[in-house]
Design an enzyme around this catalytic site. Sequence first.
Site, short mmCIF file in Angstrom:
data_model
loop_
_atom_site.label_atom_id
_atom_site.label_comp_id
_atom_site.label_asym_id
_atom_site.label_seq_id
_atom_site.Cartn_x
_atom_site.Cartn_y
_atom_site.Cartn_z
N ASP A 34 -3.48 21.43 29.56
CA ASP A 34 -4.56 22.40 29.43
C ASP A 34 -5.22 22.76 30.75
OD1 ASP A 34 -6.59 23.65 27.47
OD2 ASP A 34 -7.85 22.49 28.81
N HIS B 221 -3.63 30.11 20.44
CA HIS B 221 -4.97 29.92 19.85
C HIS B 221 -6.08 30.57 20.67
CE1 HIS B 221 -4.75 26.97 22.97
NE2 HIS B 221 -6.04 26.77 22.86
N ASP B 222 -5.72 31.05 21.86
CA ASP B 222 -6.72 31.69 22.73
C ASP B 222 -6.61 33.20 22.74
OD1 ASP B 222 -6.40 29.21 25.35
OD2 ASP B 222 -7.81 29.34 23.67
N GLU C 99 -0.18 24.98 30.91
CA GLU C 99 -0.97 26.21 30.72
C GLU C 99 -1.46 26.58 32.10
OE1 GLU C 99 -4.99 26.24 29.61
OE2 GLU C 99 -4.78 28.00 28.35
N ASP D 219 -1.94 17.93 23.22
CA ASP D 219 -2.64 18.71 24.24
C ASP D 219 -3.27 17.74 25.24
OD1 ASP D 219 -3.83 21.93 23.43
OD2 ASP D 219 -3.84 21.02 25.42
O1 TEU Z 1 -7.76 27.64 28.12
C1 TEU Z 1 -7.84 27.74 29.52
C2 TEU Z 1 -8.15 29.11 30.00
O2 TEU Z 1 -8.55 29.25 31.14
C3 TEU Z 1 -7.89 30.37 29.24
O3 TEU Z 1 -7.27 30.08 28.09
C4 TEU Z 1 -9.18 31.18 29.00
O4 TEU Z 1 -9.86 31.24 30.14
C5 TEU Z 1 -10.05 30.55 27.91
O5 TEU Z 1 -9.35 30.58 26.71
C6 TEU Z 1 -11.39 31.33 27.76
O6 TEU Z 1 -11.15 32.59 27.17
C7 TEU Z 1 -7.62 26.27 27.72
C8 TEU Z 1 -7.52 26.20 26.21
O7 TEU Z 1 -6.34 26.85 25.78
C9 TEU Z 1 -8.76 26.84 25.63
O8 TEU Z 1 -8.69 26.86 24.20
C10 TEU Z 1 -9.96 26.03 26.07
O9 TEU Z 1 -11.14 26.68 25.63
C11 TEU Z 1 -10.00 25.87 27.58
O10 TEU Z 1 -8.75 25.54 28.16
C12 TEU Z 1 -10.93 24.73 27.97
O11 TEU Z 1 -10.30 23.52 27.64
#
Ligand code: TEU
Length: 602
Positions: free
Chosen positions: A222, A351-352, A279, A98
Amino acid sequence: MKRQWWHDKVAYQIYPKSFYDSDGDGIGDIPGIIEKLDYLKDLGVDIIWLSPVYRSPLADQGYDISDYYNIDPRFGTMEDMDRLLAEAKKRNQHIVMDLVVNHCSDEHEWFQKACRDPEGEYGQYFYLRKLKKADKAGTMQKDAGPDYSVCSPDGYVLPCNWRSYFGGQVWEKLPGHEDWFYLHVFHKKQPDLNWENPKVREEIYRMINWWLDKGLAGFRIDAIINIKKVLPFCNYAPDRPDGLCDISRMLRDASGVGSFLGEMRDRTFAPHQAFTVGEVFNEKEGELPAFIGDHGYFSSMFDFSETVWGNSPAGWHKHKGITPDNYRSCLFSMQQKTAGIGFISNIIENHDEPRGVSRYIPPEDMQSMPEEMRIAAKKALATIYFFVKGLPWIYQGQEIGMENIPFNSIEEVDDIASLDAWNVMRGEGISAEEALAAVGRHSRDNARTPFQWSASPGAGFTAGTPWLRINPGYTEINLEQQMHDPASVFNYYKKLTALRKDPLFCETLIYGDFEPYLEDVSRVIAYLRRAAGQTILVLSNYCKETRSLPLPAPVKKVLLDNCAGSPLQITEKDVVLTGYRTLVMEMLNGGSLCYSFSTPAL
Ligand code: TEU
């Protein structure tokens, strides 16, 4: 579109903290991943993305990096990482890490140096501003005047009224200072790196190349759209009573991210022929070729169109649930947008996000169907996303049909985004019960519960106390039980990966054109994949009811059936499918539409 080595692969995301704990401390680790490489090989996995394992205070579960060149001891050592790279290589698997470079951790040495001397070299590594107090004692958000300016809690007028992704203002007081503030579009422990500073970019490129020289196959990148801000900072009309606006409003006006992304590609990824997947949220109309075309910034990017469908900036209680027909529209629209441009990366979860089977199979169906049909529905969803054009990603636990975790109280929730959403909803007078239900539907914790390896205590994930609650469903849904069940979701995923790699069909499944089928029939999700002389039809009766559905041509061979073993009524012109029954079929006559038909009633 130029062919690439990774086009015919299957990819997998590991969230290391919850994958497999080898040393009993309740946290998944790199030695645990190494122990499971053969499992992943057996599943048919070629590319493995690790969510961050760098040194971190874990304020955002590792997406807050305090040392890009070291592994966090909770996950293991650099020797473990080197061993993982070597063991993966032996198995012809490719490790992708990542790349989190929109921000670092506030415990990174760069930020520590910036705090000591905000006007020095490292102060320029971040967005720091020396601010003045409002001419009257301003309090947070009560001062949003006609220019929408807002103040910090102690009355400083902030450079902009953007809202952090994790809630609240994006400006925080610089530790040790009264009138210096720093920008963080995510958590306050994640200060944004100033990409306008060429020294920052050089530091980042050096780090990327260091990792690629170690043998990494590439990166998942990311939150990368956030690296280009609208400058000078400006306010936008608030979208909530807090006087702030969603970051996406600013991103709409931000331009020029491509100059950074192109430079990064040319200085790092391209010279190493690295695989990269972005992403990317909030890309602009017409930007896809620049992002994932033959000379794009990235090899691929994730299709988030289904993920963001129905989301509301007003809060999780306002998010609309996605229906199967909405899901189909998003999936098909992305296929049409990327046709001839590049390879999109297809997911049903990460994971989000909540678990895909709890989101894209209507909950009312999941709750009312017999277990056998529930299993069929999980396999149906898997089939539908797996065979559209692009790179399929399996998120850990998806292959055994893991579902959302039930929450009994907000105290059980770990995810900082969920806790913010809870506060927003409660602040708007939403009842605790309704707010908890919304958290249950959308929380990132749903995907972060430990992998369910077995029905033994600790779900076979840990011999210790897991860092996050194990889904109580682990006694029913776990790999050990499914390994030995030929009709299990796990063994069906193995059939999916095998079919995608089958020399008789891979050309069509990987490079074949995508063509919607029965697109106007509600709760049918069906499409054709066509390549020279071969047509494959994916046909899903994506509802509980049995239906007779028309075929575009006679079937040459049923390649996959999520209800294999049940009698199948099929003629040259139609097929009867029970609830969620889904077939993958090779068609005769190249699948040319040789019949006209009326669309069947539901
Ligand atoms: O997530 C970026 C992001 O903007 C979306 O996934 C969402 O806004 C976020 O998950 C909040 O709900 C990436 C990663 O996948 C996430 O796990 C991190 O928290 C984020 O960046 C910060 O690095």
